[in-house]
Design a protein around this motif. Structure first.
Motif, PDB file in Angstrom:
ATOM      1  N   VAL A   1       2.663  -1.734  12.633  1.00 22.93           N
ATOM      2  CA  VAL A   1       2.842  -2.723  13.704  1.00 22.93           C
ATOM      3  C   VAL A   1       1.490  -3.354  14.008  1.00 22.93           C
ATOM      4  O   VAL A   1       0.507  -2.654  14.231  1.00 22.93           O
ATOM      5  CB  VAL A   1       3.420  -2.075  14.988  1.00 22.93           C
ATOM      6  N   LEU A   2       1.475  -4.691  13.989  1.00 24.19           N
ATOM      7  CA  LEU A   2       0.278  -5.437  14.384  1.00 24.19           C
ATOM      8  C   LEU A   2       0.482  -5.976  15.784  1.00 24.19           C
ATOM      9  O   LEU A   2       1.504  -6.602  16.077  1.00 24.19           O
ATOM     10  CB  LEU A   2       0.037  -6.627  13.454  1.00 24.19           C
ATOM     11  N   SER A   3      -0.476  -5.728  16.638  1.00 28.73           N
ATOM     12  CA  SER A   3      -0.460  -6.273  17.990  1.00 28.73           C
ATOM     13  C   SER A   3      -1.901  -6.596  18.349  1.00 28.73           C
ATOM     14  O   SER A   3      -2.811  -6.374  17.564  1.00 28.73           O
ATOM     15  CB  SER A   3       0.155  -5.269  18.973  1.00 28.73           C
ATOM     16  N   GLY A   4      -2.114  -7.088  19.550  1.00 30.98           N
ATOM     17  CA  GLY A   4      -3.482  -7.371  19.956  1.00 30.98           C
ATOM     18  C   GLY A   4      -3.547  -8.453  20.995  1.00 30.98           C
ATOM     19  O   GLY A   4      -2.580  -8.724  21.700  1.00 30.98           O
ATOM     20  N   ARG A   5      -4.718  -9.087  21.057  1.00 31.91           N
ATOM     21  CA  ARG A   5      -4.912 -10.148  22.035  1.00 31.91           C
ATOM     22  C   ARG A   5      -5.804 -11.244  21.453  1.00 31.91           C
ATOM     23  O   ARG A   5      -6.563 -11.019  20.517  1.00 31.91           O
ATOM     24  CB  ARG A   5      -5.477  -9.602  23.332  1.00 31.91           C
ATOM     25  N   ILE A   6      -5.684 -12.391  22.088  1.00 35.46           N
ATOM     26  CA  ILE A   6      -6.529 -13.528  21.737  1.00 35.46           C
ATOM     27  C   ILE A   6      -7.552 -13.669  22.848  1.00 35.46           C
ATOM     28  O   ILE A   6      -7.198 -13.846  24.016  1.00 35.46           O
ATOM     29  CB  ILE A   6      -5.688 -14.808  21.601  1.00 35.46           C
ATOM     30  N   ASP A   7      -8.807 -13.547  22.488  1.00 39.01           N
ATOM     31  CA  ASP A   7      -9.888 -13.677  23.465  1.00 39.01           C
ATOM     32  C   ASP A   7     -10.062 -15.147  23.855  1.00 39.01           C
ATOM     33  O   ASP A   7      -9.567 -16.040  23.163  1.00 39.01           O
ATOM     34  CB  ASP A   7     -11.193 -13.123  22.886  1.00 39.01           C
ATOM     35  N   PRO A   8     -10.784 -15.406  24.945  1.00 45.16           N
ATOM     36  CA  PRO A   8     -11.016 -16.801  25.340  1.00 45.16           C
ATOM     37  C   PRO A   8     -11.578 -17.633  24.183  1.00 45.16           C
ATOM     38  O   PRO A   8     -12.459 -17.180  23.448  1.00 45.16           O
ATOM     39  CB  PRO A   8     -12.024 -16.686  26.483  1.00 45.16           C
ATOM     40  N   ILE A   9     -11.037 -18.813  24.024  1.00 43.57           N
ATOM     41  CA  ILE A   9     -11.445 -19.723  22.954  1.00 43.57           C
ATOM     42  C   ILE A   9     -12.678 -20.482  23.429  1.00 43.57           C
ATOM     43  O   ILE A   9     -12.722 -20.981  24.553  1.00 43.57           O
ATOM     44  CB  ILE A   9     -10.300 -20.683  22.597  1.00 43.57           C
TER      45      ILE A   9
ATOM     46  N   PRO B   1       0.844  -1.194   0.000  1.00 42.01           N
ATOM     47  CA  PRO B   1       0.000   0.000   0.000  1.00 42.01           C
ATOM     48  C   PRO B   1       0.886   1.254   0.000  1.00 42.01           C
ATOM     49  O   PRO B   1       2.007   1.222   0.519  1.00 42.01           O
ATOM     50  CB  PRO B   1      -0.787  -0.103   1.311  1.00 42.01           C
ATOM     51  N   GLU B   2       0.380   2.318  -0.547  1.00 43.75           N
ATOM     52  CA  GLU B   2       1.144   3.564  -0.639  1.00 43.75           C
ATOM     53  C   GLU B   2       1.649   3.996   0.737  1.00 43.75           C
ATOM     54  O   GLU B   2       0.895   4.077   1.701  1.00 43.75           O
ATOM     55  CB  GLU B   2       0.249   4.666  -1.218  1.00 43.75           C
ATOM     56  N   GLY B   3       2.944   4.245   0.829  1.00 41.26           N
ATOM     57  CA  GLY B   3       3.537   4.724   2.070  1.00 41.26           C
ATOM     58  C   GLY B   3       3.949   3.628   3.039  1.00 41.26           C
ATOM     59  O   GLY B   3       4.512   3.918   4.088  1.00 41.26           O
ATOM     60  N   LEU B   4       3.668   2.371   2.715  1.00 43.74           N
ATOM     61  CA  LEU B   4       4.058   1.265   3.592  1.00 43.74           C
ATOM     62  C   LEU B   4       5.044   0.359   2.867  1.00 43.74           C
ATOM     63  O   LEU B   4       4.847   0.033   1.701  1.00 43.74           O
ATOM     64  CB  LEU B   4       2.849   0.430   4.008  1.00 43.74           C
ATOM     65  N   SER B   5       6.075  -0.038   3.579  1.00 41.85           N
ATOM     66  CA  SER B   5       7.005  -1.003   2.991  1.00 41.85           C
ATOM     67  C   SER B   5       7.349  -2.131   3.966  1.00 41.85           C
ATOM     68  O   SER B   5       7.893  -3.146   3.565  1.00 41.85           O
ATOM     69  CB  SER B   5       8.292  -0.305   2.543  1.00 41.85           C
ATOM     70  N   SER B   6       7.028  -1.942   5.268  1.00 36.58           N
ATOM     71  CA  SER B   6       7.394  -2.966   6.240  1.00 36.58           C
ATOM     72  C   SER B   6       6.324  -3.087   7.328  1.00 36.58           C
ATOM     73  O   SER B   6       5.558  -2.159   7.584  1.00 36.58           O
ATOM     74  CB  SER B   6       8.739  -2.629   6.875  1.00 36.58           C
ATOM     75  N   ILE B   7       6.330  -4.262   7.944  1.00 42.12           N
ATOM     76  CA  ILE B   7       5.378  -4.555   9.022  1.00 42.12           C
ATOM     77  C   ILE B   7       6.106  -5.332  10.110  1.00 42.12           C
ATOM     78  O   ILE B   7       7.012  -6.118   9.828  1.00 42.12           O
ATOM     79  CB  ILE B   7       4.165  -5.349   8.489  1.00 42.12           C
ATOM     80  N   SER B   8       5.732  -5.093  11.343  1.00 40.98           N
ATOM     81  CA  SER B   8       6.219  -5.875  12.475  1.00 40.98           C
ATOM     82  C   SER B   8       5.003  -6.509  13.142  1.00 40.98           C
ATOM     83  O   SER B   8       4.030  -5.826  13.448  1.00 40.98           O
ATOM     84  CB  SER B   8       6.962  -4.983  13.474  1.00 40.98           C
ATOM     85  N   ILE B   9       5.071  -7.810  13.338  1.00 37.70           N
ATOM     86  CA  ILE B   9       3.954  -8.539  13.939  1.00 37.70           C
ATOM     87  C   ILE B   9       4.378  -8.971  15.331  1.00 37.70           C
ATOM     88  O   ILE B   9       5.278  -9.808  15.485  1.00 37.70           O
ATOM     89  CB  ILE B   9       3.550  -9.738  13.066  1.00 37.70           C
TER      90      ILE B   9
END
Length: 169
Positions: free
Chosen positions: A76-84, A26-34
């Motif tokens: 940067v992608l971050s987040g949480r895993i809700d109860p399964i 996408p325009e303006g993006l070249s890298s991602i950190s997960i």
């Protein structure tokens, strides 16, 4: 006279649809950190399975460089895993579970380098898979693990595509 493809593009764009090039960044993006998500479920190690699925998906698509350092990445992608949630689905004549449904829910936060958040649709980050039960507890455990891996992969694809669809520089 317009060719069939040109007419299809005209019709497609006139009704609000757009074509998204998933192979180019996408325009303006070249890298991602997960980042590894926080695990709010009682499933040990699922945060590693989800992080691995996300990394594999972005590496497979090759449009964005996947970096370990979040300070060097454009996104940067971050987040949480809700109860399964696991529920019995079908039963035998003697009331033993034959199949289970397992639901994986991710809360994803996508943050640009400047701190701007990219909206991620929460309802799209929920997926359910069915797996077989067995009298052999080890077989049931393996089926459950495989279902969680599949769910992680499906949600990784969905995350990649959604970020491309909602990101507007």
């Amino acid at each position: 006279m317009l060719s069939g493809l040109a007419l299809m593009v005209l019709v497609g764009t006139s009704c609000g649809y757009t074509f998204i090039d998933y192979e180019s960044p996408p325009e303006g993006l070249s890298s991602i950190s997960i980042q590894t998500f926080s695990n709010e479920s009682y499933e040990p190690g699922i945060e590693l399975v989800v992080a691995d699925a996300l990394r594999r998906e972005f590496l497979r698509r090759r449009a964005l460089s996947v970096l370990n350092d979040p300070t060097a990445a454009d996104l940067v992608l971050s987040g949480r895993i809700d109860p399964i949630i696991t529920q019995s689905r079908t039963f035998s004549s003697v009331a033993l579970a034959l199949e289970y449904d397992i639901t994986l829910t991710l809360e994803i936060v996508a943050t640009l380098r400047d701190g701007t958040l990219i909206p991620v649709e929460k309802r799209a980050m929920i997926e359910t898979e069915r797996y077989l039960a067995s009298a052999d507890i080890e077989a049931t455990r393996k089926n459950r693990e495989e279902a969680l891996r599949k769910l992680s992969g499906v949600l990784a694809v969905r995350t990649h595509d959604m970020l491309y669809e909602v990101y507007r520089p």
